[in-house]
Design an enzyme around this catalytic site. Structure first.
Site, short mmCIF file in Angstrom:
data_model
loop_
_atom_site.label_atom_id
_atom_site.label_comp_id
_atom_site.label_asym_id
_atom_site.label_seq_id
_atom_site.Cartn_x
_atom_site.Cartn_y
_atom_site.Cartn_z
N CYS A 160 0.76 -1.06 0.16
CA CYS A 160 -0.16 0.08 0.08
C CYS A 160 0.98 1.30 -0.26
CB CYS A 160 -0.78 0.11 1.10
SG CYS A 160 -2.28 -1.35 1.50
N GLY A 185 0.87 0.03 -5.01
CA GLY A 185 -0.57 -0.60 -4.83
C GLY A 185 -1.31 -0.25 -6.26
N ASN A 217 -1.01 1.48 5.51
CA ASN A 217 -0.10 0.68 4.79
C ASN A 217 0.95 -0.34 5.84
OD1 ASN A 217 3.62 1.48 3.40
ND2 ASN A 217 1.89 -0.25 3.14
N GLY A 218 0.82 -1.60 5.70
CA GLY A 218 1.69 -2.35 6.52
C GLY A 218 0.87 -3.42 7.05
N TYR A 223 14.46 -1.91 -3.63
CA TYR A 223 13.33 -2.33 -4.83
C TYR A 223 12.06 -1.66 -4.85
CZ TYR A 223 9.73 -4.95 -7.54
OH TYR A 223 8.91 -5.26 -8.38
#
Ligand code: SF4
Length: 472
Positions: free
Chosen positions: A11, A39, A111-112, A253
């Site tokens: 996310c 996302g 996010n997580g 990345y």
């Protein structure tokens, strides 16, 4: 479109407060487009008017929003979210989640991954809560709602929430026109803070601030809560841990190469990682070729260090969109050539180094090695800018089991044999830590060391349990 053989970030989040009510929704829209790499399955924006109005759906940001529906969103405060789900894509998984409570709605974007979600849900069910969506964000909203009802203080409620959560979380939260950015005490996922000409913004990556022409102020600290107001940013340090645990994979990345995390320019980190990989695994070669697009920054660093020219010997078709799992080998070979095609005239007869940032399953690199050999390369050497991936991620990246990894329980020689390359070299753990420039003890390296910075319930049998060490 993401490579199906690469892990996916789950996310990206953003929160904005603007002096001008007509600007906030479009600011959120552009910020989310800048975070699209985090996302691609759904996008959503929630804006505070009289009530919270939220538009969200499956699809890319540009699919979900248009001038007509953005014009329906009016308000000076709002949050946004882009989502990737490991589960089946369902519209109800799209965020922000808007949860009604006795003292007004709460909109949450996350996010997580919260690793103690089941435990929290059990407690909440005992207190009478019913889970309509099953999402962990629902549990967070119920914890907040209960605490706000008790204390009538959103900040106290956020503190209670943070003390209960175990896992990775960057949250943006909207409640009664107030916007908060919240980062977990380990700082596992990134979150940064910026100032626009007419307001403030908090977002997963600095690229979302750049697109708004916002000045990057700083990263949100581990365990910090920031409240965006029209006058400025109010900061509270809510919880503290004895060390940080920034996800190293964001650096090699996930994050966009033009982002800056914790003061580190991602492009430069990747160049340094490529150079370090060249130091650790030198090879006599004629050409360095990046695997597009993920290996590009690493390849430049590798090429510079080796003093071997870098060329774009593989062309990527950017317009094919989502690809399907092909039923047979011949179709799979066509599929990879459709995505990445070698240029035989520059490769033929050459000793080639293929550089990428990481290998997950190894299917793509194996097919690329074959395609480059078919294009006439004399030798093919593979160099990788992250250490071998060997363990799952429980903290927000789509890597769920050990068996999926090419490097799982294999020696380098076995990996070389499987990819059919002439040699394979991965940067070492210490090498990538040096390239990032953050002390090892302040990084999460779980997927390459099999040691996680916090207790993971399904891994508990593997490691001795430790108790959380929160400080006030
Ligand atoms: S396990 Fe790996 S991908 Fe997951 S947070 Fe840690 S470093 Fe990042």
């Amino acid at each position: 479109m993401p490579d199906a053989d690469k892990p996916r970030e789950k996310c990206g989040v953003v929160g904005i407060i603007s002096e001008n009510g007509s600007h906030a929704p479009s600011y959120l829209y552009f910020a989310l487009r800048a975070l699209q790499h985090r996302g691609q399955e759904s996008a959503g924006i929630a804006v505070q008017g009289k009530n919270i109005k939220c538009i969200k759906h499956l699809g890319l940001v540009s699919d979900v929003f248009n001038t007509k529906n953005l014009n329906k969103l009016k308000g000076k405060a709002g949050i946004g979210h882009v989502y990737y789900s490991q589960k089946l894509s369902k519209p109800e998984n799209a965020q922000p989640h808007v949860i009604p409570t006795a003292i007004g709605e709460i909109a949450l974007a996350h996010n997580g991954v919260i690793v103690n979600t089941e435990e929290l849900k059990r407690e909440l069910r005992i207190r009478g809560h019913v889970f309509l969506k099953g999402a962990e964000e629902e549990a967070m909203a119920y914890i907040l709602a209960d605490e706000i009802q008790r204390s009538d203080d959103i900040l106290k409620a956020i503190k209670v929430l943070m003390r209960k959560l175990n896992g990775s979380y960057c949250l943006t939260l909207l409640h009664n026109g107030r916007v908060f950015g919240i980062r977990d005490p380990y700082g596992i996922r990134p979150l940064c803070l910026g100032e626009m000409k007419d307001g403030f913004v908090v977002a997963s990556e600095s690229v979302a601030l750049d697109v708004l022409n916002a000045k990057v102020l700083r990263d949100v600290e581990c365990g910090e809560v920031v409240e965006l107001t029209r006058e400025g940013v109010v900061s509270r340090q809510m919880v503290k841990k004895s060390h940080k645990a920034h996800c190293f994979f964001e650096y090699v990345y996930f994050a966009r190469a033009d982002s800056v995390l914790e003061g580190r320019n991602i492009y430069e980190v990747r160049q340094r990682a490529g150079a370090r990989c060249a130091e650790e695994h030198p090879v006599d070669a004629d050409l360095v070729i990046p695997i597009p697009d993920s290996g590009r920054s690493h390849a430049y660093g590798f090429s510079h260090k080796m003093n071997v020219p870098v060329i774009e010997g593989l062309m990527k078709n950017r317009y094919i969109g989502r690809t399907f799992i092909m039923p047979d080998q011949k179709s799979r070979d066509i599929s990879i050539r459709e995505k990445v095609n070698p240029i035989p005239d520059v490769i033929r007869g050459k000793r080639v180094v293929l550089v990428d940032d990481s290998i997950v399953r190894g299917t793509t690199i194996t097919r690329i090695v074959q395609a480059v050999r078919d294009a006439g390369a004399k030798e093919i050497h593979v160099r990788i800018g992250s250490p071998p991936l060997i363990a799952p991620c429980y903290l927000g990246i789509d890597m769920e089991n050990r068996e999926q990894f090419l490097a799982n329980e294999k020696t380098i020689e076995e990996i070389r044999a499987e990819t059919t390359a002439d040699s394979v070299g991965y940067i070492s753990v210490d090498g990538v830590v040096d390239a990032i420039g953050i002390p090892k003890e302040d990084l999460c390296l779980g997927c390459v060391t099999d040691k996680y910075p916090l207790d993971i319930p399904c891994e508990m049998h593997r490691f001795q349990k430790t108790l959380p060490d929160y400080e006030e």
